[in-house]
Scaffold this motif. Sequence first.
Motif, PDB file in Angstrom:
ATOM      1  N   GLY A 148       0.562  -1.134  -0.014  1.00 21.28           N
ATOM      2  CA  GLY A 148       0.322   0.017  -0.215  1.00 21.28           C
ATOM      3  C   GLY A 148       0.743   1.611  -0.205  1.00 21.28           C
ATOM      4  O   GLY A 148       0.722   2.360  -0.659  1.00 21.28           O
ATOM      5  N   ASN A 151       2.409   1.457  -3.373  1.00 20.23           N
ATOM      6  CA  ASN A 151       1.899   1.606  -4.626  1.00 20.23           C
ATOM      7  C   ASN A 151       1.669   2.931  -5.129  1.00 20.23           C
ATOM      8  O   ASN A 151       0.698   3.135  -6.133  1.00 20.23           O
ATOM      9  CB  ASN A 151       0.191   0.878  -3.885  1.00 20.23           C
ATOM     10  CG  ASN A 151      -1.064   1.034  -5.123  1.00 20.23           C
ATOM     11  OD1 ASN A 151      -0.574   0.458  -5.807  1.00 20.23           O
ATOM     12  ND2 ASN A 151      -1.823   1.191  -5.085  1.00 20.23           N
ATOM     13  N   GLN A 416      -4.008   4.726   1.408  1.00 20.03           N
ATOM     14  CA  GLN A 416      -3.060   3.896   0.439  1.00 20.03           C
ATOM     15  C   GLN A 416      -3.259   2.626   0.962  1.00 20.03           C
ATOM     16  O   GLN A 416      -3.599   1.778   1.283  1.00 20.03           O
ATOM     17  CB  GLN A 416      -2.624   4.379  -0.850  1.00 20.03           C
ATOM     18  CG  GLN A 416      -3.059   4.788  -2.333  1.00 20.03           C
ATOM     19  CD  GLN A 416      -3.732   4.299  -2.683  1.00 20.03           C
ATOM     20  OE1 GLN A 416      -3.820   3.227  -3.068  1.00 20.03           O
ATOM     21  NE2 GLN A 416      -5.193   5.024  -2.755  1.00 20.03           N
ATOM     22  N   PRO A 417      -2.039   2.523   2.081  1.00 22.87           N
ATOM     23  CA  PRO A 417      -1.984   1.324   2.658  1.00 22.87           C
ATOM     24  C   PRO A 417      -3.390   0.818   3.276  1.00 22.87           C
ATOM     25  O   PRO A 417      -4.018  -0.738   3.605  1.00 22.87           O
ATOM     26  CB  PRO A 417      -0.891   1.729   4.902  1.00 22.87           C
ATOM     27  CG  PRO A 417      -0.045   3.276   3.648  1.00 22.87           C
ATOM     28  CD  PRO A 417      -1.293   3.390   3.229  1.00 22.87           C
ATOM     29  N   HIS A 419      -6.378   0.887   2.142  1.00 27.41           N
ATOM     30  CA  HIS A 419      -6.981   0.634   0.105  1.00 27.41           C
ATOM     31  C   HIS A 419      -6.524  -0.341   0.212  1.00 27.41           C
ATOM     32  O   HIS A 419      -8.114  -1.124  -1.145  1.00 27.41           O
ATOM     33  CB  HIS A 419      -6.994   1.773  -0.695  1.00 27.41           C
ATOM     34  CG  HIS A 419      -7.124   1.180  -1.878  1.00 27.41           C
ATOM     35  ND1 HIS A 419      -8.378   1.482  -1.817  1.00 27.41           N
ATOM     36  CD2 HIS A 419      -6.632   0.845  -3.164  1.00 27.41           C
ATOM     37  CE1 HIS A 419      -8.741   0.942  -4.006  1.00 27.41           C
ATOM     38  NE2 HIS A 419      -7.425   0.764  -4.028  1.00 27.41           N
ATOM     39  N   MET A 420      -5.733  -1.251   0.296  1.00 29.33           N
ATOM     40  CA  MET A 420      -5.225  -2.551  -0.390  1.00 29.33           C
ATOM     41  C   MET A 420      -5.587  -3.798   0.355  1.00 29.33           C
ATOM     42  O   MET A 420      -5.183  -4.634   0.005  1.00 29.33           O
ATOM     43  CB  MET A 420      -3.203  -2.423  -0.469  1.00 29.33           C
ATOM     44  CG  MET A 420      -2.890  -1.517  -1.224  1.00 29.33           C
ATOM     45  SD  MET A 420      -3.212  -1.488  -3.407  1.00 29.33           S
ATOM     46  CE  MET A 420      -3.217  -3.674  -3.944  1.00 29.33           C
ATOM     47  N   CYS A 454      -1.738   5.006   8.070  1.00 26.89           N
ATOM     48  CA  CYS A 454      -1.907   5.580   7.485  1.00 26.89           C
ATOM     49  C   CYS A 454      -1.803   7.260   7.751  1.00 26.89           C
ATOM     50  O   CYS A 454      -1.190   8.275   7.239  1.00 26.89           O
ATOM     51  CB  CYS A 454      -3.583   5.765   6.374  1.00 26.89           C
ATOM     52  SG  CYS A 454      -4.185   4.734   5.818  1.00 26.89           S
TER      53      CYS A 454
END
Length: 467
Positions: A148, A151, A416-417, A419-420, A454
């Motif tokens: 994440g 990414n 993103q961390p 979200h993955m 995050c």
Amino acid sequence: MLTILGFVMIATFLVLIMTKKMSPIAALVLIPALFCVAAGKGAHLGDYVIDGVTGLAPTAAMLMFAIVYFGVMIDVGLFDPVVRGILRFCKADPMRVVVGTAALAAIVSLDGDGSTTFMITVSAMYPLYKRLGMSLVVMTGVAAMANGVMNTVPWGGPTARAATALKLDAADIFVPMIPVLLVGLLGVLGLAYVLGLRERRRLGALRIADEESAETKETVLVGAGAGAGGGRLGKRPVGGGTGEADGGDDDGDLLKGLDPNRPTLRPRLYWFNALLTGALITAMILELLPIPVLFLLGAALALSVNYPRLPDQKARIAAHADNVLNVSGMVFAAAVFTGVLQGTGMIDSMAGRLVDTVPEGLGPHMALVTGVLSLPLTYFMSNDGFYFGVLPVLAEAGAAHGVTPLEMARASLVGQPLHMSSPLVPAVYVLVGMARVEFGDHTRFVVKWAALTCLLILTAGILFGTI
């Protein structure tokens, strides 16, 4: 009404899969179908599902052929030196194994594709976790968080979407974020160290000679990292066939990734396979062809060269059919969920309501607000929905108070961390499927740690002045 239905639908889905009342596939299909009817739009359900399937079909095709490709690479022994090297480095120490998982996932994530990262990471680390009896959700959680963070590279997707949505240069967004993301990556490595110490205390550091002769065990520790010995769901010999994470394997299957005598090995073709894989990843980064086409060509070439005889090719495809079916089935089921969310307008309604709830006094701090909102929004929405639907609205509100689009774009990457590990991300099903971990177990374990990562990134961004 649509806002309430959207939030209730997502909450119902998460509760059902985390309590294991329904399988993810069944929940992804039936829950949105019921809520679509409740919203009074049942007559359009077919259109919504077809739209969702159409949108995710390339992803499903990519995953199908990527699983075949990397499955063949595992069969022929391409990753065996990696496994042996990591084993020598880790010295059967659970702490080193967990840190090695985070480092490997971060390095492989440079290709910008989550599915590829998880395939390679799980292929290399799964045998070690099984042989040492380590918690598999620790592996999936650490790998997902490391991926994440990484990414956010410009070719990974989110940065490019933010740049496109706000008409910015991706480099202007990403380069100032590098120190911030390094802090996030160090945070993941630090967390891996702590979780590894807990695993070491639970299992002890084994000598390789002792470990290889020990009975292989599997443990799913949803509460790992929350306290010594806490949260244990169960510990049992592998192969019982009744556990939620074992998939019915026997010890021989579990260790085949390290078996130096398995008949599928092709040592004379090692460098061909290494060059083919390198070329494939390079082509993905350079975007020479669509990723599904690259994996389709790569799988066909790998099968033809490594296994010229048709029966051998059929045997290799059959050997990986379970993974292909599970993952592609999950992706198409997720298409129902996303199709209903988008088709009924729930996504737009939810996003608009969240934006409206931002107090006027927080206007000058819209970058901070965006960073915080990116956690739930990117978890419950696709990246496309967030970056093309919500971010422009937030950016417009920020611009009215003097917040630059660049600050807004950087803040939007914070989530993103987390979200993955979203149920709407197809790659996470590759991760949990190959690791034979229940999605609910993975979710219960990873959410708190990913959210903490995050917030660490957001704090670092504020301190460095990039957000």
